[in-house]
Design a protein around this motif. Structure first.
Motif, PDB file in Angstrom:
ATOM      1  N   TYR A 198     -10.660 -32.977  65.247  1.00 49.34           N
ATOM      2  CA  TYR A 198      -9.209 -33.002  65.057  1.00 49.34           C
ATOM      3  C   TYR A 198      -8.601 -31.760  65.694  1.00 49.34           C
ATOM      4  CZ  TYR A 198      -4.691 -32.300  62.765  1.00 49.34           C
ATOM      5  OH  TYR A 198      -3.356 -32.058  62.510  1.00 49.34           O
ATOM      6  N   VAL A 199      -7.540 -31.969  66.501  1.00 50.04           N
ATOM      7  CA  VAL A 199      -6.892 -30.856  67.197  1.00 50.04           C
ATOM      8  C   VAL A 199      -5.543 -30.528  66.563  1.00 50.04           C
ATOM      9  CG1 VAL A 199      -5.997 -30.029  69.416  1.00 50.04           C
ATOM     10  CG2 VAL A 199      -8.041 -31.485  69.354  1.00 50.04           C
ATOM     11  N   ALA A 213      10.392 -36.917  78.688  1.00 49.30           N
ATOM     12  CA  ALA A 213       9.207 -36.750  77.841  1.00 49.30           C
ATOM     13  C   ALA A 213       9.287 -35.423  77.098  1.00 49.30           C
ATOM     14  CB  ALA A 213       7.950 -36.805  78.700  1.00 49.30           C
ATOM     15  N   ILE A 214       9.089 -35.504  75.794  1.00 43.42           N
ATOM     16  CA  ILE A 214       9.131 -34.293  74.975  1.00 43.42           C
ATOM     17  C   ILE A 214       8.260 -34.513  73.753  1.00 43.42           C
ATOM     18  CG2 ILE A 214      11.193 -35.035  73.711  1.00 43.42           C
ATOM     19  CD1 ILE A 214      12.075 -32.077  73.703  1.00 43.42           C
ATOM     20  N   SER A 215       7.576 -33.471  73.324  1.00 40.62           N
ATOM     21  CA  SER A 215       6.663 -33.586  72.190  1.00 40.62           C
ATOM     22  C   SER A 215       6.684 -32.285  71.402  1.00 40.62           C
ATOM     23  CB  SER A 215       5.239 -33.887  72.676  1.00 40.62           C
ATOM     24  OG  SER A 215       4.358 -34.055  71.600  1.00 40.62           O
ATOM     25  N   TYR A 216       6.576 -32.408  70.093  1.00 47.58           N
ATOM     26  CA  TYR A 216       6.568 -31.241  69.211  1.00 47.58           C
ATOM     27  C   TYR A 216       5.299 -31.276  68.356  1.00 47.58           C
ATOM     28  CZ  TYR A 216      11.501 -30.781  70.427  1.00 47.58           C
ATOM     29  OH  TYR A 216      12.690 -30.633  71.110  1.00 47.58           O
ATOM     30  N   ASP A 217       4.708 -30.101  68.162  1.00 47.63           N
ATOM     31  CA  ASP A 217       3.492 -29.997  67.357  1.00 47.63           C
ATOM     32  C   ASP A 217       3.840 -29.754  65.891  1.00 47.63           C
ATOM     33  OD1 ASP A 217       2.135 -30.232  69.697  1.00 47.63           O
ATOM     34  OD2 ASP A 217       1.494 -28.142  69.814  1.00 47.63           O
ATOM     35  N   PHE A 218       3.199 -30.523  65.026  1.00 48.05           N
ATOM     36  CA  PHE A 218       3.267 -30.232  63.597  1.00 48.05           C
ATOM     37  C   PHE A 218       2.462 -28.958  63.307  1.00 48.05           C
ATOM     38  CE2 PHE A 218       4.624 -34.562  63.393  1.00 48.05           C
ATOM     39  CZ  PHE A 218       5.205 -34.772  62.146  1.00 48.05           C
ATOM     40  N   HIS A 219       2.847 -28.276  62.259  1.00 49.46           N
ATOM     41  CA  HIS A 219       2.022 -27.190  61.723  1.00 49.46           C
ATOM     42  C   HIS A 219       1.019 -27.801  60.762  1.00 49.46           C
ATOM     43  CE1 HIS A 219       0.653 -23.652  59.638  1.00 49.46           C
ATOM     44  NE2 HIS A 219       1.209 -24.048  58.492  1.00 49.46           N
ATOM     45  N   THR A 220      -0.267 -27.586  61.031  1.00 42.95           N
ATOM     46  CA  THR A 220      -1.307 -28.116  60.144  1.00 42.95           C
ATOM     47  C   THR A 220      -1.401 -27.222  58.915  1.00 42.95           C
ATOM     48  OG1 THR A 220      -2.542 -29.017  62.026  1.00 42.95           O
ATOM     49  CG2 THR A 220      -3.723 -28.789  59.931  1.00 42.95           C
ATOM     50  N   VAL A 221      -0.964 -27.758  57.784  1.00 40.71           N
ATOM     51  CA  VAL A 221      -0.947 -26.997  56.537  1.00 40.71           C
ATOM     52  C   VAL A 221      -2.345 -26.880  55.958  1.00 40.71           C
ATOM     53  CG1 VAL A 221      -0.013 -26.891  54.187  1.00 40.71           C
ATOM     54  CG2 VAL A 221       1.422 -27.714  56.085  1.00 40.71           C
ATOM     55  N   ALA A 252      -2.180 -38.331  65.707  1.00 42.62           N
ATOM     56  CA  ALA A 252      -3.190 -37.292  65.542  1.00 42.62           C
ATOM     57  C   ALA A 252      -3.960 -37.159  66.851  1.00 42.62           C
ATOM     58  CB  ALA A 252      -4.142 -37.650  64.409  1.00 42.62           C
ATOM     59  N   VAL A 253      -4.140 -35.939  67.321  1.00 38.33           N
ATOM     60  CA  VAL A 253      -4.838 -35.684  68.581  1.00 38.33           C
ATOM     61  C   VAL A 253      -6.293 -35.362  68.283  1.00 38.33           C
ATOM     62  CG1 VAL A 253      -4.924 -34.261  70.654  1.00 38.33           C
ATOM     63  CG2 VAL A 253      -2.714 -34.847  69.637  1.00 38.33           C
ATOM     64  N   LEU A 254      -7.212 -36.097  68.944  1.00 40.18           N
ATOM     65  CA  LEU A 254      -8.652 -35.891  68.774  1.00 40.18           C
ATOM     66  C   LEU A 254      -9.269 -35.515  70.112  1.00 40.18           C
ATOM     67  CD1 LEU A 254      -9.663 -38.923  66.502  1.00 40.18           C
ATOM     68  CD2 LEU A 254      -9.043 -36.614  65.822  1.00 40.18           C
ATOM     69  N   GLN A 255     -10.327 -34.715  70.036  1.00 41.18           N
ATOM     70  CA  GLN A 255     -11.037 -34.285  71.241  1.00 41.18           C
ATOM     71  C   GLN A 255     -12.456 -34.818  71.210  1.00 41.18           C
ATOM     72  OE1 GLN A 255     -12.062 -30.018  71.794  1.00 41.18           O
ATOM     73  NE2 GLN A 255     -10.911 -30.172  73.703  1.00 41.18           N
ATOM     74  N   GLY A 256     -12.880 -35.415  72.349  1.00 44.86           N
ATOM     75  CA  GLY A 256     -14.206 -36.010  72.431  1.00 44.86           C
ATOM     76  C   GLY A 256     -15.313 -34.984  72.468  1.00 44.86           C
ATOM     77  N   VAL A 258     -18.228 -35.011  74.298  1.00 48.35           N
ATOM     78  CA  VAL A 258     -18.965 -34.823  75.548  1.00 48.35           C
ATOM     79  C   VAL A 258     -18.031 -34.338  76.653  1.00 48.35           C
ATOM     80  CG1 VAL A 258     -20.421 -35.913  77.298  1.00 48.35           C
ATOM     81  CG2 VAL A 258     -20.623 -36.598  74.883  1.00 48.35           C
ATOM     82  N   THR A 259     -17.050 -35.171  77.003  1.00 46.81           N
ATOM     83  CA  THR A 259     -16.145 -34.804  78.094  1.00 46.81           C
ATOM     84  C   THR A 259     -15.058 -33.841  77.638  1.00 46.81           C
ATOM     85  OG1 THR A 259     -14.642 -36.649  77.629  1.00 46.81           O
ATOM     86  CG2 THR A 259     -16.478 -37.081  79.121  1.00 46.81           C
ATOM     87  N   GLU A 260     -14.860 -33.749  76.315  1.00 47.64           N
ATOM     88  CA  GLU A 260     -13.790 -32.949  75.719  1.00 47.64           C
ATOM     89  C   GLU A 260     -12.404 -33.451  76.112  1.00 47.64           C
ATOM     90  OE1 GLU A 260     -14.405 -28.797  76.410  1.00 47.64           O
ATOM     91  OE2 GLU A 260     -16.132 -28.683  75.069  1.00 47.64           O
ATOM     92  N   ASN A 261     -12.329 -34.699  76.610  1.00 45.73           N
ATOM     93  CA  ASN A 261     -11.029 -35.302  76.877  1.00 45.73           C
ATOM     94  C   ASN A 261     -10.373 -35.655  75.551  1.00 45.73           C
ATOM     95  OD1 ASN A 261     -11.565 -35.147  79.594  1.00 45.73           O
ATOM     96  ND2 ASN A 261     -12.341 -37.244  79.736  1.00 45.73           N
ATOM     97  N   THR A 262      -9.068 -35.532  75.503  1.00 44.66           N
ATOM     98  CA  THR A 262      -8.359 -35.797  74.254  1.00 44.66           C
ATOM     99  C   THR A 262      -7.715 -37.182  74.266  1.00 44.66           C
ATOM    100  OG1 THR A 262      -6.339 -34.766  75.084  1.00 44.66           O
ATOM    101  CG2 THR A 262      -7.866 -33.369  73.843  1.00 44.66           C
ATOM    102  N   GLY A 263      -7.527 -37.705  73.073  1.00 46.68           N
ATOM    103  CA  GLY A 263      -6.822 -38.957  72.880  1.00 46.68           C
ATOM    104  C   GLY A 263      -5.968 -38.855  71.641  1.00 46.68           C
ATOM    105  N   GLU A 264      -5.038 -39.804  71.497  1.00 48.54           N
ATOM    106  CA  GLU A 264      -4.115 -39.776  70.371  1.00 48.54           C
ATOM    107  C   GLU A 264      -4.269 -41.029  69.525  1.00 48.54           C
ATOM    108  OE1 GLU A 264      -0.222 -39.212  71.942  1.00 48.54           O
ATOM    109  OE2 GLU A 264      -0.631 -37.168  72.658  1.00 48.54           O
ATOM    110  N   LEU A 265      -4.206 -40.841  68.209  1.00 46.87           N
ATOM    111  CA  LEU A 265      -4.434 -41.926  67.260  1.00 46.87           C
ATOM    112  C   LEU A 265      -3.206 -42.080  66.368  1.00 46.87           C
ATOM    113  CD1 LEU A 265      -6.605 -43.908  66.173  1.00 46.87           C
ATOM    114  CD2 LEU A 265      -7.387 -42.085  64.667  1.00 46.87           C
ATOM    115  N   PRO A 266      -2.594 -43.282  66.311  1.00 43.58           N
ATOM    116  CA  PRO A 266      -1.445 -43.472  65.418  1.00 43.58           C
ATOM    117  C   PRO A 266      -1.882 -43.484  63.961  1.00 43.58           C
ATOM    118  CG  PRO A 266      -2.070 -45.562  66.396  1.00 43.58           C
ATOM    119  CD  PRO A 266      -2.932 -44.517  67.039  1.00 43.58           C
ATOM    120  N   ILE A 267      -0.923 -43.276  63.072  1.00 44.65           N
ATOM    121  CA  ILE A 267      -1.204 -43.253  61.634  1.00 44.65           C
ATOM    122  C   ILE A 267      -0.838 -44.615  61.052  1.00 44.65           C
ATOM    123  CG2 ILE A 267      -0.679 -42.117  59.450  1.00 44.65           C
ATOM    124  CD1 ILE A 267       0.107 -39.635  61.036  1.00 44.65           C
TER     125      ILE A 267
END
Length: 702
Positions: A198-199, A213-221, A252-256, A258-267
């Motif tokens: 989890y990133v 295109a615009i994106s904002y990061d949540f603060h992980t509490v 939610a952004v996850l990092q793989g 092996v390749t360390e490529n990231t992907g995004e997962l809806p809630i």
């Protein structure tokens, strides 16, 4: 080993196969898959070959393969990588070809016992396929995945999908709570990370334009282990967000590993979460000038947010009216069903001047109710400027959002509309539950133009939210566009022409009017006034309306202009002004569009489908396309705007006014090359378009 893309097979293998063979194992490695088949007939003679067929196409092709043991084959999947499509999942089903008793036969494949683990079930056979739709959009990684496809009879398939989609298939992410208090959006959700890390959590504006295109990061509490899940608490200060209209996604952004490529997962939202959000939770964040941000669940039952102007249908009171209508309908269901109700409407159920109205009018005046064996009703708001047009049929009118209207929706057998079926009800209503009923009613899509200049298959395509049962078109070229791009069968697309063309004829002989009618832009849909006024759209048309040269042309040749905004932009009509007394800014409902199209000598538009109404009348069109690159990025089209249009193009005001004067001097006659195109497109022998639609409805739906 050879790869043949065009085998001598002129039929779909989905329609002609001997049955299904079971896979006992399937293992992937880079660009290859090894499969073991349990019940391959022992009497098979000759070479056993492997084919795949795109589930949306008719022709299969061979893949290179070689034996890897008894009834075991190593298959090269690398040719599939070339067929990845940006923004879409491309899926291929596997087939086995062999010879039995001298006859060529084909079998589908199905995995006998898929692995219990989703990570093992959806096997990646290739990764890092990087696709980029345009130079201005960021690259997206696609991967190749092999597994049974549940929604396709559990056949074994290979799919090319984004890494985000792969994460959705293999990982779980479930909402536990959502709160909006004091301008702080606080989320709590459970995340299955698997082998990934989890990133962060992001809040992203949903736009087709890269510049927006615009994106904002949540603060992980906090991050806490909760069984085999990771419970995440994240917060975002909405006062720091530059909110844009309309839709925002949370992922939610996850990092793989092996390749360390990231992907995004809806809630995702389970049933209790969805019911709480729909019926009980009324929290929101107030923005500028009546705009508000609130949570909702998407068609895929995932969490998202909408930022738009609040309207009178957003309160919880709409729920009580809907439940009352459901109660009244259910206690008298036999009575309602005997009525055999057909509902007709136009955009927002607030108009009576487009194809819906002319179809309804035809039915009322030509005994089509008896022909179709339906009671036909027209939905319209009480305060509609067009209401007087339908008053002659007042016993067949439904007042929009009346209890009677709601009951008739529940009882309806058929919807006929020039817009999507959801225009029979408030398109934007935070707490409404009626969409679930509306989507089940058979629907005839009349359209309000000809589909060519704007890509809409992502909404009106088969299986999409705006899908229909019968699709009305106006040319054979348009019909083929729908078949090729929207997924409909030929019998589901009817070339009848548009109902409003029943009364369309040239009334311009004694008039000196030019019509300017631009279409809308999805990146400006429901934006605040200040954003609209800063747009290229507003500045270009304001400059044109106040051009000294245009005013001089109108004076010199004794002409007038009617400027009419698209219905979706009518809320901004007050922002437009012109100093010339010869330029008239027409408000929505002031004059029927059909009437203005008949009165005008020519049309100036950008990408509006009303250009086909003008072509139908043998009048010229100039296409004013100052933002073509941006339009193609956001909307796209089914033809080449620079070579395939049936009118002259202008990319700036100087070109436009030069072309306009040329057409004036030519007495508004169609140029020969465009006259030839007109004869190619239209082959109607009468103006009985509504009658032909009724005939098609009776033959194909009743």
């Amino acid at each position: 080993m050879s790869h043949t893309k065009n085998p001598d097979i002129n039929f779909s293998l989905f329609d002609k196969n001997e049955g299904t063979l079971k896979l006992t194992s399937a293992e992937t490695q880079k660009d290859f898959i090894t499969v073991s088949i349990a019940d391959l007939p022992s009497s098979c003679s000759g070479e056993v070959r492997v084919l795949v067929q795109n589930i949306k196409e008719d022709r299969p092709f061979y893949l290179k393969s070689q034996p890897a043991g008894t009834d075991c084959f190593l298959i090269d999947l690398s040719p599939l990588k070339e067929m990845a499509v940006f923004g879409r999942q491309t899926t291929f089903c596997f087939f086995i070809e062999c010879t039995l008793n001298g006859k060529q036969v084909f079998y589908t494949l199905r995995e006998q016992e898929p692995p219990a683990s989703l990570l093992q079930r959806y096997r990646i056979f290739t990764a890092e396929i990087w696709l980029q739709e345009t130079p201005s959009t960021s690259s997206v990684e696609y991967v190749g995945v092999a597994s049974n496809k549940k929604d396709f009879e559990n056949l074994f398939c290979a799919a090319l999908c984004s890494r985000n989609r792969y994460l959705e298939l293999t990982h779980a992410c479930r909402l536990r709570s959502c709160r909006m208090t004091g301008g702080i959006l606080k989320l709590k959700f459970d995340l299955e990370t698997g082998f990934h890390k989890y990133v962060k959590t992001v809040f992203t504006f949903r736009s087709k334009l890269a510049e927006d295109a615009i994106s904002y990061d949540f603060h992980t509490v906090s991050e806490k282990k909760h069984g085999n899940m990771l419970r995440i608490t994240a917060a975002l200060d909405l006062k720091t967000v530059d909110l844009k209209s309309i839709y925002w996604d949370v992922r939610a952004v996850l990092q793989g590993p092996v390749t360390e490529n990231t992907g995004e997962l809806p809630i995702s939202m389970d049933v209790p979460s969805r019911m709480y959000q729909k019926f009980l939770y009324n929290g929101s964040f107030s923005g500028e000038k009546g705009f508000f941000l609130y949570p909702y669940y998407t068609g895929k039952q995932t969490l998202a947010f909408a930022y738009r102007e609040k309207n009178k249908y957003d309160g919880l009171s709409v729920i009580f009216k809907e439940f009352l209508a459901i109660f009244l309908y259910r206690i008298a269901r036999p009575y309602w069903k005997k009525k055999h109700i057909c509902l007709v409407c136009e955009k927002f159920s607030s108009m009576a001047q487009d194809n819906g109205y002319y179809f309804f009018k035809h039915c009322m005046e030509n005994k089509e109710e008896q022909f179709l064996k339906k009671n036909i009703y027209y939905i319209i708001t009480k305060d509609s400027p067009d209401r007087e047009r339908v008053l002659p049929y007042k016993n067949r009118l439904l007042d929009f959002m009346s209890i009677r209207h709601l009951c008739y929706i529940l009882a309806a057998d058929l919807i006929v509309s020039s817009d999507s079926r959801y225009h029979t009800y408030p398109l934007q209503s935070r707490h409404s539950i009626f969409n679930r009923y509306i989507k089940k009613i058979p629907f005839v899509f009349l359209q309000h133009g000809v589909i060519a200049l704007k890509k809409v298959d992502n909404f009106y395509g088969k299986g999409q939210k705006g899908a229909c049962n019968l699709f009305v078109v106006s040319t054979e070229t348009e019909k083929q566009t729908i078949i090729d791009n929207f997924g409909y069968k030929p019998e589901e697309v009817i070339n009848t022409g548009l109902p409003r063309w029943d009364v369309l004829h040239d009334k311009s002989q004694d008039r000196r009017e030019i019509m300017i009618m631009p279409t809308w832009r999805n990146w400006l849909d429901s934006v605040p006034d200040k954003d609209f006024e800063a747009s290229d759209y507003f500045t270009h048309y304001m400059a044109l309306l106040n051009s000294r040269k245009l005013a001089d042309l109108l004076e010199k040749y004794d002409l007038e202009i009617n400027f009419y905004l698209h219905a979706k932009f009518q809320e901004y009509s007050d922002q437009f002004q012109s100093k010339s007394p010869r330029i008239h800014l027409i408000s929505f409902g002031e004059t029927a569009v059909n009437e203005m199209l008949m009165r005008c000598r020519m049309l100036i538009t950008d990408y509006s489908s009303v250009c086909w109404d003008i072509l139908y009348q043998d009048k010229p069109t100039i296409f004013y396309q100052f933002d073509l690159d941006k339009y193609e990025e956001a909307h796209g089209s089914y033809l080449d705007m620079k070579t395939d249009l049936f009118g002259d193009r202008a990319e700036n005001q100087e070109q436009l006014l030069s072309l306009l004067e040329e057409h004036i001097k030519n007495n508004f006659k169609m140029k020969p090359e465009y006259e030839k195109m007109r004869k190619f497109y239209f082959n109607f022998s009468d103006q009985q378009h509504s009658r032909h639609i009724c005939e098609e409805i009776k033959e194909k739906l009743l």
